[in-house]
Structures are given as structure tokens and as C-alpha cells.
Scaffold this active site. Structure first.
Site, short mmCIF file in Angstrom:
data_model
loop_
_atom_site.label_atom_id
_atom_site.label_comp_id
_atom_site.label_asym_id
_atom_site.label_seq_id
_atom_site.Cartn_x
_atom_site.Cartn_y
_atom_site.Cartn_z
NE ARG A 151 -2.40 -1.91 3.17
CZ ARG A 151 -2.83 -2.10 4.42
NH1 ARG A 151 -3.89 -1.43 4.86
NH2 ARG A 151 -2.23 -2.96 5.21
CE LYS B 284 4.37 -1.72 6.41
NZ LYS B 284 2.97 -2.07 6.75
CB THR C 1 2.52 -12.70 11.41
OG1 THR C 1 1.27 -13.36 11.64
CG2 THR C 1 2.27 -11.35 10.77
CG ASN D 272 -2.73 -8.82 17.90
OD1 ASN D 272 -1.91 -8.44 18.73
ND2 ASN D 272 -2.44 -9.69 16.94
CE1 TYR E 137 33.33 17.83 -9.33
CE2 TYR E 137 31.58 19.06 -10.42
CZ TYR E 137 32.28 17.87 -10.23
OH TYR E 137 31.92 16.75 -10.93
NE ARG F 147 40.21 45.70 -7.53
CZ ARG F 147 39.90 46.16 -6.32
NH1 ARG F 147 39.09 45.46 -5.54
NH2 ARG F 147 40.39 47.28 -5.88
C1 UD1 Z 1 -1.32 -8.47 12.10
C2 UD1 Z 1 -2.04 -9.42 13.08
C3 UD1 Z 1 -3.29 -8.74 13.60
C4 UD1 Z 1 -2.96 -7.41 14.22
C5 UD1 Z 1 -2.17 -6.53 13.26
C6 UD1 Z 1 -1.63 -5.31 13.99
C7 UD1 Z 1 -1.56 -11.67 12.31
C8 UD1 Z 1 -2.09 -12.87 11.62
N1 UD1 Z 1 -2.38 -10.63 12.41
O1 UD1 Z 1 -2.18 -8.32 10.99
O2 UD1 Z 1 -3.94 -9.56 14.55
O3 UD1 Z 1 -4.15 -6.76 14.61
O4 UD1 Z 1 -1.02 -7.24 12.74
O5 UD1 Z 1 -1.01 -4.44 13.11
O6 UD1 Z 1 -0.44 -11.69 12.77
N2 UD1 Z 1 5.33 -10.00 7.89
C9 UD1 Z 1 6.44 -10.75 7.63
N3 UD1 Z 1 6.31 -11.89 6.90
C10 UD1 Z 1 5.11 -12.33 6.45
C11 UD1 Z 1 3.97 -11.56 6.74
C12 UD1 Z 1 4.10 -10.40 7.46
O7 UD1 Z 1 7.55 -10.39 8.02
O8 UD1 Z 1 5.07 -13.39 5.80
C13 UD1 Z 1 5.48 -8.76 8.66
C14 UD1 Z 1 5.03 -7.52 7.90
O9 UD1 Z 1 6.13 -6.96 7.21
C15 UD1 Z 1 4.56 -6.61 9.02
C16 UD1 Z 1 4.11 -7.58 10.11
O10 UD1 Z 1 4.66 -8.84 9.79
O11 UD1 Z 1 5.62 -5.82 9.55
C17 UD1 Z 1 2.58 -7.69 10.19
O12 UD1 Z 1 2.09 -8.19 8.97
P1 UD1 Z 1 0.77 -7.64 8.31
O13 UD1 Z 1 0.56 -8.34 7.02
O14 UD1 Z 1 0.78 -6.15 8.32
O15 UD1 Z 1 -0.32 -8.19 9.36
P2 UD1 Z 1 -1.75 -7.62 9.59
O16 UD1 Z 1 -2.67 -8.17 8.56
O17 UD1 Z 1 -1.71 -6.16 9.77
MG MG Z 2 -0.29 -4.54 9.26
#
Ligand code: UD1
Ligand code: MG
Length: 439
Positions: A17, A24, A79, A167, A367, A420
Site C-alpha cells: 500500500r 515499507k 506472521t 491485537n 569543483y 582583478r
Molecule cells: C497483524 C495481526 C493482527 C494485528 C495486526 C496489527 C496476524 C495474523 N495478524 O495483521 O492480529 O491486529 O497485525 O497491526 O499476525 N510480515 C512478515 N512476513 C510475512 C507476513 C508479514 O515479516 O510473511 C510482517 C510484515 O512486514 C509486518 C508484520 O509482519 O511488519 C505484520 O504483517 P501484516 O501483514 O501487516 O499483518 P496484519 O494483517 O496487519
Molecule cells: Mg499490518
């Protein structure tokens, strides 16, 4: 250093996004990448074993978090999958493991301590927040005291979607359990991903209760797009200005001043409206920064006066009692104590001696189209207005340079340099010219 705390910072997502070619978490908030704010909070919490999960081809991210360790997540499968790959670094670790998102730059050490406290009893705690608008967050299902499950927005029933306690994505888990639970997470859900949040329900099945702590909404704000990035910048700028004023800095219109996270300001510094201070700036006591000045990567001494409309660029060192006036650009240069350049000049790759005066319109031509060259002036030098110093040139102590000179060779101590063409006076020439052209 506390050896019993480790962190896993999740930062492998590109953050689609943001519509950006850089990861990001590498976008700056107050002059520092957001992931580095998270790392600073961990360091202040005495977490010294920090592991950052990054995606493939994120070398700038790895160097930005160095010397902390990075682990590449090749398959971004959620995650839970991201946290699990830290097992190779933390397999034997039995202390508290904090898990944080790399895109939440406002998290504070105080909140991390609270969360750790909450985790002490069972070895599992998660940070929640009563969001005004919980859309997009995983909702907490509680029994009144403990979280029994976290349900992602996309998996929620209509009733669950009404819950505001949700969360933040920050956890504190005992190293004795974390990877056992993570290894039981499956991808059987609406998004087909391995959810870190599932460890809560898995622990509950094993009879381990999940405690929770809460934080203010701004502190757990996650940045997903450029509008949120701008909002985060606004909040952090306001925090930095308030802190500066608390420490004895006067700001006439604080809302127009931009600081960086690492800005160091002495007491009784005055900052006028519309000043921008980039990364790596230190300003000494009683220095006055006049309106519309732009300063980055520079140190400025005490009792100095800068601007209005001055630009001080990186690797510059401005001493005590120095006066840099309007429309002066200083680049990789040093002004020793008591020196001055008050009007319309470019000082690049120069060392200006104590009490030297640089006249209006002076340019250091540093320069030659291929290389940069350094010029120096000694102590008490006077450079006349509109001089061009073709670097490298050394001007000795006490020397004077006539206005309008172009210097291409060194000037010895106490000498006068006149570079000059000689002035000619042609008597009556102007009158004759007018008469000749009269109709
Ligand atoms: C996650 C939580 C959600 C919470 C929210 C808070 C889960 C399943 N959900 O959702 O409950 O309310 O954060 O912001 O955990 N990332 C990785 N590898 C991956 C996927 C994600 O490193 O394979 C990192 C992303 O870069 C990011 C973080 O994990 O920094 C969170 O991932 P994101 O996809 O933003 O999770 P949300 O859907 O926001
Ligand atoms: Mg997120």
C-alpha cells in the site's frame, strides 16, 4: 545488559500500500527509518538479542539495522511463518522473546516492560488496544481476564467484528514455549497464511493462559500507506518539539519547525519559524537559528547566529560565536570560533580560521568538474566582497583580499591580494558618448 531478553522484529513485507520501491519499514519518520525506531525501543528495554526478519533483496534494510541480525524469509507465508524462522537463532533461548512489527515506530520501553510483567505468570502475553475503529485488526476474544483467542478481521463473525479490544501485533513469549507453539500453527484460515496470532488458542489448548496489557492508540499505530506515514510524522514531530521546549529551547512557532530524532539542542537555543533540521545535527547553548534555515549533518557551537535563509549541509562544523547570515550555503566546511559570513556566499570544502570575515558574494569554487578541492584561511583574514577562491588556495593569517578578486594562488601571512584588472578612468568619455549619439 540483560541476557534474558530477545526480540523478533517482523519486517519482511514490502508494504504494497506504500506503492514504493523501497521496503515499507525503510521509510523515514523524523529522519530515521521506522524499523530503527522499533530497534531503539528494544535497545532501551535492554533487549540485546535482536533478530529482524526481512524479505529477499532488502540489503538496505539489513544494513540499516546492523549490527543486529537479519534473517531472510524467502516465502512470505504469514506472521507465524516469519516468527518461526527465528528459531534457528533462538532455539536454545529461554528468556523473554518480544515479537514486534517493524512498521510500528511509536512503541515505548515502558509498554514493553508492562507487557513483560504481564507475561511473567504463564510465559505468554499480548499487547492490545481499545481501538476507536478496530477495522483490520485481529480481535481479542477474552474470558474477562485472559485472551483465549485472536480472530483476524477476515475470519470474524459479525458479533466478533463489534469487539474494539484488538491485537497490536506485539507479544512477549517465553523462549521455553514459543517455537513449540509456532510449530503447531497451520494455514487453515481465510487468507491461507500461518498466523502468529494462533499461538494464543494453541497455548490455551495446552492449559496456558494468555495475559494482556494495553497501550494508547497512537503508540501502536501501524503505518501502511503514505497518509499514515504523514500522520506518524506529525505525531513524532510534535513529541520532539515538546521535548525540546521542555529541555529549554524557545520556539516561536513550534508547529512550523521540523526536527529529527537525533537532533541535539542546547539550552536557550532559539529557533524561529520555518526551520528544518535534518538528521545528525547538534546545536550548542544560546545559539539562535533564524527563520527559513535548513541544517543537516552539522554541528553548531554556542552563541552562534544562523540565517535567516541559511543552508548548512552535511559534514560542516560551525564553531562558537560564528555568524552565518542570509543566503549562505555551507557545505563540508568548518567555521572556527568568531568567524563570519553574513551575506550571499557559497562556502564549500573550506576551513575558515578564527575571526575571519568572508565578504558578501564570496564563492569558493571547489569543483573543477572532476574533483573537489579544499581551501583554507588563517586567523583574522578579511576576504573582500565578491571574491572567487579557486580551490585549492591557502590564505595566511591576517591577510586581506581585495573585493572582486579571483584567487588562484596562495596568499602569504599579512599580505594583500588583489586579483582583478586595474581600473581605468577615461575623462569626459561619458559626456562625449552621449553627445555623439544625440539626434
Ligand atoms: C497483524 C495481526 C493482527 C494485528 C495486526 C496489527 C496476524 C495474523 N495478524 O495483521 O492480529 O491486529 O497485525 O497491526 O499476525 N510480515 C512478515 N512476513 C510475512 C507476513 C508479514 O515479516 O510473511 C510482517 C510484515 O512486514 C509486518 C508484520 O509482519 O511488519 C505484520 O504483517 P501484516 O501483514 O501487516 O499483518 P496484519 O494483517 O496487519
Ligand atoms: Mg499490518
Amino acid at each position: 545488559m540483560n541476557q534474558n531478553r530477545a526480540a523478533i522484529i517482523l519486517a519482511a513485507g514490502m508494504g504494497t500500500r506504500m506503492k514504493s520501491s523501497i521496503p515499507k519499514v525503510m521509510h523515514n519518520v523524523a529522519g530515521r527509518p521506522m524499523v530503527n525506531h522499533v530497534i531503539t525501543a528494544c535497545e532501551k528495554t535492554e533487549i540485546n538479542n535482536i533478530n529482524v526478519i526481512v524479505g529477499p533483496n532488502m540489503d538496505t534494510l539489513s544494513s540499516s539495522v546492523s549490527p543486529h541480525k537479519t534473517i531472510i524469509q524467502d516465502d512470505r507465508n504469514g506472521t507465524g511463518g516469519a516468527a518461526k524462522i527465528a528459531q534457528k537463532n533462538l532455539n536454545e533461548f529461554e528468556g523473554s522473546i518480544f515479537i514486534l512489527n517493524g512498521d510500528g515506530p511509536f512503541i515505548t520501553p515502558g509498554t514493553l516492560h508492562n507487557l513483560e510483567q504481564a507475561s511473567q505468570k504463564t510465559g505468554l502475553a499480548v499487547l492490545g488496544c481499545e481501538f476507536d475503529n478496530p477495522h483490520g485488526y485481529g480481535r481479542f476474544i477474552t474470558d474477562g481476564y485472559h485472551v483465549t483467542a485472536i480472530v483476524e478481521e477476515k475470519d470474524c463473525t459479525d458479533d466478533q467484528r463489534q469487539i474494539h479490544l484488538a491485537n497490536t501485533g506485539v507479544y512477549c513469549v517465553s523462549g521455553k514455549h514459543l517455537f513449540n507453539w509456532l510449530n503447531k500453527v497451520t494455514n487453515d484460515n481465510a487468507q491461507g497464511e500461518y498466523y502468529l496470532t494462533d499461538i494464543v488458542a494453541i497455548a490455551a489448548q495446552e492449559g496456558v493462559q494468555c495475559a494482556y496489557a494495553t497501550a494508547e492508540e497512537y503508540e501502536v499505530m501501524g503505518i501502511n500507506d503514505r497518509a499514515q506515514l504523514a500522520q506518524a510524522e506529525k505525531i513524532m514531530q510534535s513529541q520532539l518539539r515538546n521535548q525540546a521546549m521542555k529541555n529549554g529551547v524557545t520556539m516561536i512557532a513550534p508547529e512550523t519547525v521540523y526536527l529529527s530524532t537525533d537532533t541535539q539542542l542546547g539550552h536557550d537555543v532559539i529557533i524561529e519559524p520555518n526551520v528544518v533540521i535534518g538528521a545528525g545535527v547538534k546545536i550548542g547553548d544560546n545559539t539562535h537559528i533564524h527563520a527559513f534555515s535548513h541544517i543537516e549533518g552539522a554541528s553548531i557551537g554556542e552563541n552562534a547566529s544562523i540565517g535567516p535563509f541559511a543552508r548548512i549541509r552535511p559534514k560542516s562544523k560551525i564553531g562558537n560565536n560564528v555568524n552565518i547570515g542570509n543566503f549562505i550555503e555551507v557545505n563540508r566546511s568548518e567555521f572556527k570560533d568568531g568567524s563570519k559570513s553574513k551575506h550571499l556566499s557559497y562556502i564549500g570544502d573550506a576551513i575558515i580560521g578564527e575571526k575571519t570575515n568572508i565578504g558578501a558574494g564570496t564563492v569558493f569554487a571547489n569543483y573543477d568538474g572532476f574533483n573537489k578541492h579544499v581551501s583554507t584561511t588563517g586567523e583574522g583574514v578579511f576576504i573582500g566582497s565578491n571574491s572567487t577562491i579557486v580551490s585549492p588556495v591557502n590564505v595566511g593569517d591576517g591577510a586581506m583580499v581585495a573585493a572582486g578578486s579571483t584567487l588562484t594562488q596562495d596568499v602569504e601571512q599579512d599580505a594583500l591580494a588583489v586579483g582583478r584588472s586595474k581600473e581605468r578612468i577615461l575623462s569626459k568619455w561619458a559626456k562625449k558618448y552621449r553627445d555623439r549619439n544625440k539626434k
